[in-house]
Design an enzyme around this catalytic site. Structure first.
Site, PDB file in Angstrom:
ATOM      1  N   ASP A 117      24.190  53.347  36.141  1.00  0.00           N
ATOM      2  CA  ASP A 117      23.113  54.037  37.187  1.00  0.00           C
ATOM      3  C   ASP A 117      22.105  54.475  36.217  1.00  0.00           C
ATOM      4  O   ASP A 117      22.199  54.874  34.997  1.00  0.00           O
ATOM      5  CB  ASP A 117      23.789  55.353  37.755  1.00  0.00           C
ATOM      6  CG  ASP A 117      24.590  54.998  38.895  1.00  0.00           C
ATOM      7  OD1 ASP A 117      24.695  53.842  39.359  1.00  0.00           O
ATOM      8  OD2 ASP A 117      25.461  55.774  39.216  1.00  0.00           O
ATOM      9  N   ASP A 133      23.063  50.055  44.567  1.00  0.00           N
ATOM     10  CA  ASP A 133      23.091  51.334  45.729  1.00  0.00           C
ATOM     11  C   ASP A 133      21.894  50.924  46.622  1.00  0.00           C
ATOM     12  O   ASP A 133      22.093  51.317  47.764  1.00  0.00           O
ATOM     13  CB  ASP A 133      23.048  52.123  44.892  1.00  0.00           C
ATOM     14  CG  ASP A 133      24.406  52.765  44.137  1.00  0.00           C
ATOM     15  OD1 ASP A 133      25.235  52.088  44.459  1.00  0.00           O
ATOM     16  OD2 ASP A 133      24.026  53.310  43.112  1.00  0.00           O
TER      17      ASP A 133
END
Length: 158
Positions: A117, A133
């Site tokens: 991330d 995402d």
């Protein structure tokens, strides 16, 4: 098997998967773990973190089952596109973006046991997330658009 039947599905899946994997590779190669680069200080940063859980670090204690969820979702969506009917364009885009995101995070989970991330919106203290995402959420938005378009009243034609 006719892969051209739902071509927007395949294009959306491929584009989202490739963009996700390229951006994650760039982050891993150019950042140290937990390093942050402010693009707009205090608002938006690139921050390299490893997420062993689901979105927003949910289930981060034992997220190993998430790899199987990603695989299952991916198989169902591929089967829908291959063996199901020709889908309307918004459905194709929605399911394709969700597939690309599920595959992108699934690849991380199977190969690394965590998800890379790096998109860090600090202004609203949003959890760090990634391109996969983002595409999953874009896919959901496309499916909402598709659902509302199906319920539009027919236009009267002269």
């Amino acid at each position: 098997m006719n892969m051209t039947k739902n071509r927007f599905f395949w294009v959306a899946a491929l584009v989202s998967l490739v963009l996700d994997q390229l951006t994650k590779r760039w982050v891993v190669q150019n950042f140290d773990l937990n390093e942050t680069w402010p693009l707009w200080k205090g608002v938006f940063h690139f921050t390299y973190v490893r997420n062993p859980g689901a979105a927003f670090s949910l289930f981060s204690q034992d997220g190993s089952w998430l790899r199987w969820l990603s695989l299952g979702v991916s198989i169902v969506l591929i089967a829908l596109a291959l063996f199901g009917p020709k889908l309307p364009a918004w459905d194709q885009l929605g399911y394709g973006f969700i597939l690309g995101g599920a595959l992108g995070n699934g690849i991380d989970r199977f190969l690394l046991n965590y998800v890379v991330d790096f998109l860090d919106f600090r202004l609203i203290r949003f959890p760090v997330f990634n391109v996969a995402d983002t595409f999953i959420n874009i896919g959901i938005a496309c499916l909402f658009i598709a659902a509302f378009r199906k319920h539009e009243p027919p236009k009267n034609r002269p």
